[in-house]
Design a protein around this motif. Structure first.
Motif: not given
Ligand code: 1HE
Length: 269
Positions: A31-33, A70, A72, A74, A119, A145
């Motif tokens: 649910a949180k990908r 997905a 960290l 966020l 991450g 971001r």
């Molecule tokens: C999340 C996260 C997350 C989804 N943290 N909650 N990572 C990113 O920048 C990727 C961010 N995520 C996305 O771009 C998209 O979510 C996805 C391409 C992965 C998937 O898209 P989709 O359309 O299937 O899902 P969604 O509608 O965007 O998200 C569904 C739910 O997952 C939603 O929660 P809800 O409670 O509103 O249903 C989102 O908030 C949740 N979700 N991704 C928290 N990343 C040690 S440093 C590392 C640095 C990093 O990794 S930077 C992060 C980069």
């Protein structure tokens, strides 16, 4: 799950231990990908600290839902409003988990799909083998971001694809997928069907190797990359001294000598 493993209780991971020693680990927050919150990182630390001592012969790292990971969490990061020191310590737990994974000596095959981003790519790049399917795509959206990598991408992603490509991904948000992702080195296999099936096949094959040999392959090579050539040659000789004289290898060598062992053929694998 076998009784010896009953003490391993996970919330965000699912663990299935198979008779042949292959452990299937599933990131289980679809649910949180499968975003990596602090709790999941602690579970990964425990898993990869424990597996080498608990009889895992190979592992498949897979994920529930359509996306591998997905990156960290966020939302947690936003809500926690961490201090620099807090985040530094968190990153050190990520490093603990991923170093245990890369250097632990148990082969880890990642079955990728959908988003392998931020991450999530750092996690995937700590695996020993990566299998992508037709849906898999790779990105480092940290730049967009307002963030920076903190889970080892500067080491492992740069190692896989080179510094220039990593910088491009972070500066421009470039996404790699399909054959191009394979060609640049983000994964070693691309399948039209299930990446899980292929990863399980590879893990099963790796699990048939002698554990000490796999330990060397999945630990020594990474360590030696960190050494000077001079020291790596020394370490290689020491590791080979131990591995290549292990009693368990004698049977395999005898099978080669008496011509019952499989020969290396171009269509194998
Ligand atoms: C999340 C996260 C997350 C989804 N943290 N909650 N990572 C990113 O920048 C990727 C961010 N995520 C996305 O771009 C998209 O979510 C996805 C391409 C992965 C998937 O898209 P989709 O359309 O299937 O899902 P969604 O509608 O965007 O998200 C569904 C739910 O997952 C939603 O929660 P809800 O409670 O509103 O249903 C989102 O908030 C949740 N979700 N991704 C928290 N990343 C040690 S440093 C590392 C640095 C990093 O990794 S930077 C992060 C980069």
């Amino acid at each position: 799950m076998s009784s010896v493993l009953n003490f391993l209780r996970f919330t965000n991971l699912d663990l299935d231990t198979r008779e042949d020693g292959v452990w299937v680990v599933t990131l289980n927050r679809p649910a949180k990908r499968n975003a990596l919150d602090a709790a999941t990182i602690e579970e990964l630390v425990e898993l990869f600290s424990t597996a080498p001592r608990r009889g895992a012969r190979a592992m498949v790292l897979t994920a529930a839902g359509d996306h591998f990971c997905a990156g960290l969490d966020l939302i947690e990061h936003h809500d926690a409003d961490r201090s620099p020191a807090d985040f530094m310590h968190l990153c050190m737990r990520w490093h603990e988990a991923f170093n245990k994974m890369e250097y632990g000596g148990v082969p880890v095959i990642a079955a990728l799909k959908g988003a392998v981003v931020g991450g999530g790519l750092e996690l995937a790049s700590a695996a020993h083998v990566r299998v992508a399917d037709a849906t898999t795509y790779f990105a480092l959206p940290e730049g967009q971001r307002g963030l920076f990598t903190g889970g080892g991408a500067t080491i492992r992603v740069a190692d896989l694809i080179g510094k220039a490509r990593m910088i491009d991904m972070m500066l421009t948000g470039r996404v790699y997928h399909g054959q191009e992702a394979i060609d640049v080195g983000l994964a070693q296999y691309r399948v039209e069907g299930s990446s899980f099936d292929k990863a399980l096949e590879l893990a099963t094959r790796a699990a048939a190797n002698l554990p000490l040999t796999n330990f060397a392959i999945c630990s020594a090579i990474s360590h030696m990359q960190n050494m000077s050539s001079f020291d790596a040659a020394y370490a290689e000789a020491v590791v080979a001294g131990v591995v290549n004289t292990q009693p368990a290898a004698r049977e395999r060598l005898a099978a080669f000598a008496d011509k019952t062992a499989a020969r290396v053929r171009p269509n194998a694998g």
